[in-house]
Design a protein around this motif. Structure first.
Motif, PDB file in Angstrom:
ATOM      1  N   LEU A 110      -4.156  12.763  -6.793  1.00  0.00           N
ATOM      2  CA  LEU A 110      -4.022  11.503  -7.526  1.00  0.00           C
ATOM      3  C   LEU A 110      -5.187  10.580  -7.211  1.00  0.00           C
ATOM      4  O   LEU A 110      -5.387  10.160  -6.077  1.00  0.00           O
ATOM      5  N   ALA A 111      -5.974  10.268  -8.238  1.00  0.00           N
ATOM      6  CA  ALA A 111      -7.130   9.394  -8.064  1.00  0.00           C
ATOM      7  C   ALA A 111      -6.789   7.950  -8.419  1.00  0.00           C
ATOM      8  O   ALA A 111      -7.333   7.023  -7.826  1.00  0.00           O
ATOM      9  N   ALA A 112      -5.886   7.748  -9.388  1.00  0.00           N
ATOM     10  CA  ALA A 112      -5.540   6.393  -9.813  1.00  0.00           C
ATOM     11  C   ALA A 112      -4.194   6.411 -10.524  1.00  0.00           C
ATOM     12  O   ALA A 112      -3.863   7.391 -11.204  1.00  0.00           O
ATOM     13  N   GLN A 113      -3.456   5.330 -10.352  1.00  0.00           N
ATOM     14  CA  GLN A 113      -2.173   5.171 -11.036  1.00  0.00           C
ATOM     15  C   GLN A 113      -2.116   3.760 -11.596  1.00  0.00           C
ATOM     16  O   GLN A 113      -2.440   2.797 -10.905  1.00  0.00           O
ATOM     17  N   PHE A 114      -1.699   3.649 -12.841  1.00  0.00           N
ATOM     18  CA  PHE A 114      -1.625   2.360 -13.513  1.00  0.00           C
ATOM     19  C   PHE A 114      -0.219   2.172 -14.081  1.00  0.00           C
ATOM     20  O   PHE A 114       0.289   3.043 -14.777  1.00  0.00           O
ATOM     21  N   ASP A 160       2.081  19.157  -9.810  1.00  0.00           N
ATOM     22  CA  ASP A 160       3.536  19.164  -9.668  1.00  0.00           C
ATOM     23  C   ASP A 160       4.010  18.266  -8.523  1.00  0.00           C
ATOM     24  O   ASP A 160       5.017  17.570  -8.662  1.00  0.00           O
ATOM     25  N   GLU A 161       3.307  18.273  -7.388  1.00  0.00           N
ATOM     26  CA  GLU A 161       3.679  17.417  -6.253  1.00  0.00           C
ATOM     27  C   GLU A 161       3.551  15.940  -6.621  1.00  0.00           C
ATOM     28  O   GLU A 161       4.422  15.138  -6.287  1.00  0.00           O
ATOM     29  N   VAL A 162       2.466  15.583  -7.291  1.00  0.00           N
ATOM     30  CA  VAL A 162       2.259  14.190  -7.689  1.00  0.00           C
ATOM     31  C   VAL A 162       3.316  13.775  -8.698  1.00  0.00           C
ATOM     32  O   VAL A 162       3.920  12.702  -8.588  1.00  0.00           O
ATOM     33  N   LEU A 163       3.571  14.633  -9.671  1.00  0.00           N
ATOM     34  CA  LEU A 163       4.578  14.329 -10.695  1.00  0.00           C
ATOM     35  C   LEU A 163       5.943  14.098 -10.056  1.00  0.00           C
ATOM     36  O   LEU A 163       6.644  13.138 -10.397  1.00  0.00           O
ATOM     37  N   LYS A 164       6.311  14.932  -9.104  1.00  0.00           N
ATOM     38  CA  LYS A 164       7.597  14.778  -8.409  1.00  0.00           C
ATOM     39  C   LYS A 164       7.638  13.456  -7.641  1.00  0.00           C
ATOM     40  O   LYS A 164       8.629  12.738  -7.673  1.00  0.00           O
ATOM     41  N   ALA A 165       6.544  13.112  -6.962  1.00  0.00           N
ATOM     42  CA  ALA A 165       6.488  11.860  -6.196  1.00  0.00           C
ATOM     43  C   ALA A 165       6.543  10.634  -7.107  1.00  0.00           C
ATOM     44  O   ALA A 165       7.002   9.571  -6.692  1.00  0.00           O
ATOM     45  N   LEU A 166       6.101  10.786  -8.347  1.00  0.00           N
ATOM     46  CA  LEU A 166       6.160   9.684  -9.306  1.00  0.00           C
ATOM     47  C   LEU A 166       7.511   9.620 -10.011  1.00  0.00           C
ATOM     48  O   LEU A 166       7.736   8.746 -10.849  1.00  0.00           O
ATOM     49  N   ALA A 216       0.803  -1.217   0.000  1.00  0.00           N
ATOM     50  CA  ALA A 216       0.000   0.000   0.000  1.00  0.00           C
ATOM     51  C   ALA A 216       0.839   1.271   0.000  1.00  0.00           C
ATOM     52  O   ALA A 216       0.410   2.291  -0.504  1.00  0.00           O
ATOM     53  N   ALA A 217       2.039   1.226   0.581  1.00  0.00           N
ATOM     54  CA  ALA A 217       2.814   2.445   0.787  1.00  0.00           C
ATOM     55  C   ALA A 217       3.831   2.723  -0.305  1.00  0.00           C
ATOM     56  O   ALA A 217       4.482   3.749  -0.266  1.00  0.00           O
ATOM     57  N   TRP A 218       3.971   1.886  -1.284  1.00  0.00           N
ATOM     58  CA  TRP A 218       5.005   2.098  -2.291  1.00  0.00           C
ATOM     59  C   TRP A 218       4.842   3.412  -3.026  1.00  0.00           C
ATOM     60  O   TRP A 218       5.803   4.005  -3.478  1.00  0.00           O
ATOM     61  N   ASN A 219       3.649   3.925  -3.144  1.00  0.00           N
ATOM     62  CA  ASN A 219       3.439   5.222  -3.789  1.00  0.00           C
ATOM     63  C   ASN A 219       2.648   6.177  -2.890  1.00  0.00           C
ATOM     64  O   ASN A 219       1.911   7.016  -3.361  1.00  0.00           O
ATOM     65  N   LYS A 220       2.812   6.030  -1.595  1.00  0.00           N
ATOM     66  CA  LYS A 220       2.069   6.841  -0.629  1.00  0.00           C
ATOM     67  C   LYS A 220       2.257   8.340  -0.869  1.00  0.00           C
ATOM     68  O   LYS A 220       1.298   9.099  -0.847  1.00  0.00           O
ATOM     69  N   ALA A 221       3.490   8.762  -1.149  1.00  0.00           N
ATOM     70  CA  ALA A 221       3.758  10.185  -1.353  1.00  0.00           C
ATOM     71  C   ALA A 221       2.990  10.721  -2.562  1.00  0.00           C
ATOM     72  O   ALA A 221       2.487  11.850  -2.532  1.00  0.00           O
ATOM     73  N   ALA A 222       2.868   9.918  -3.605  1.00  0.00           N
ATOM     74  CA  ALA A 222       2.135  10.362  -4.790  1.00  0.00           C
ATOM     75  C   ALA A 222       0.666  10.574  -4.464  1.00  0.00           C
ATOM     76  O   ALA A 222       0.062  11.556  -4.894  1.00  0.00           O
ATOM     77  N   PHE A 223       0.084   9.656  -3.687  1.00  0.00           N
ATOM     78  CA  PHE A 223      -1.333   9.780  -3.351  1.00  0.00           C
ATOM     79  C   PHE A 223      -1.588  10.874  -2.315  1.00  0.00           C
ATOM     80  O   PHE A 223      -2.714  11.303  -2.150  1.00  0.00           O
ATOM     81  N   GLU A 224      -0.553  11.343  -1.636  1.00  0.00           N
ATOM     82  CA  GLU A 224      -0.709  12.450  -0.695  1.00  0.00           C
ATOM     83  C   GLU A 224      -0.506  13.807  -1.355  1.00  0.00           C
ATOM     84  O   GLU A 224      -0.774  14.834  -0.756  1.00  0.00           O
ATOM     85  N   GLY A 225      -0.042  13.821  -2.608  1.00  0.00           N
ATOM     86  CA  GLY A 225       0.205  15.075  -3.321  1.00  0.00           C
ATOM     87  C   GLY A 225      -1.064  15.877  -3.512  1.00  0.00           C
ATOM     88  O   GLY A 225      -2.128  15.335  -3.795  1.00  0.00           O
ATOM     89  N   LYS A 226      -0.957  17.175  -3.356  1.00  0.00           N
ATOM     90  CA  LYS A 226      -2.116  18.069  -3.474  1.00  0.00           C
ATOM     91  C   LYS A 226      -2.210  18.725  -4.852  1.00  0.00           C
ATOM     92  O   LYS A 226      -3.260  19.219  -5.231  1.00  0.00           O
TER      93      LYS A 226
END
Length: 151
Positions: free
Chosen positions: A99-103, A43-49, A30-40
């Protein structure tokens, strides 16, 4: 095409079984992309990815209604014609967590995803696509008439 869907379902089942049997912990799963799902923000999500910037692209199509009558279940699909697609992410700009979904895509996967997302209010929906190591984005505004995220 059914073979590709079956393979995706099989991989999802394998990861679930690995978590259930302890081969990987549920926290790791569950936590492998936790930072991405916490991005507001985008730019924050992109950086976390793992990206630094995303170029706008006409090769990405967002299939979503112009007006969503119920923000609790908004259908969103993303398709791209880009070769070597590695990831597709769906973001809702004004949601508490963008971030609503990542595939994650394999080389054999058709570059198309679909999901239903919650939208608390009218917002831009972003489709982030990583193809051949570079990030690209497309945006569509979806108007919400009945709230889904606490509205």
């Amino acid at each position: 095409m059914n073979h590709k869907r079956r393979e995706a379902l099989r991989l999802t089942a394998v990861i679930g079984l690995m978590a259930a049997t302890g081969l990987i912990s549920q926290a790791e799963a569950a936590a492998w992309n936790k930072a991405a799902f916490e991005g507001k923000t985008l730019d924050e999500v992109l950086k976390a990815l793992g990206g630094s910037s995303a170029d706008k692209s006409g090769a990405i199509t967002i299939n979503a209604p112009d007006i969503a009558e119920n923000g609790a279940v908004v259908p969103v699909g993303v398709t791209t014609t880009m070769a070597k697609t590695q990831q597709i992410a769906i973001l809702v700009e004004k949601n508490p967590s963008a971030l609503a979904a990542q595939f994650i895509m394999t080389a054999d996967t058709e570059p198309f995803v679909a999901s239903r997302v919650k939208m608390g209010q009218t917002s831009n929906v972003h489709a982030l696509v990583k193809a051949d190591g570079k990030w690209f984005v497309s945006t569509k505004e979806v108007k919400v008439t009945l709230g889904g995220c606490g509205g």
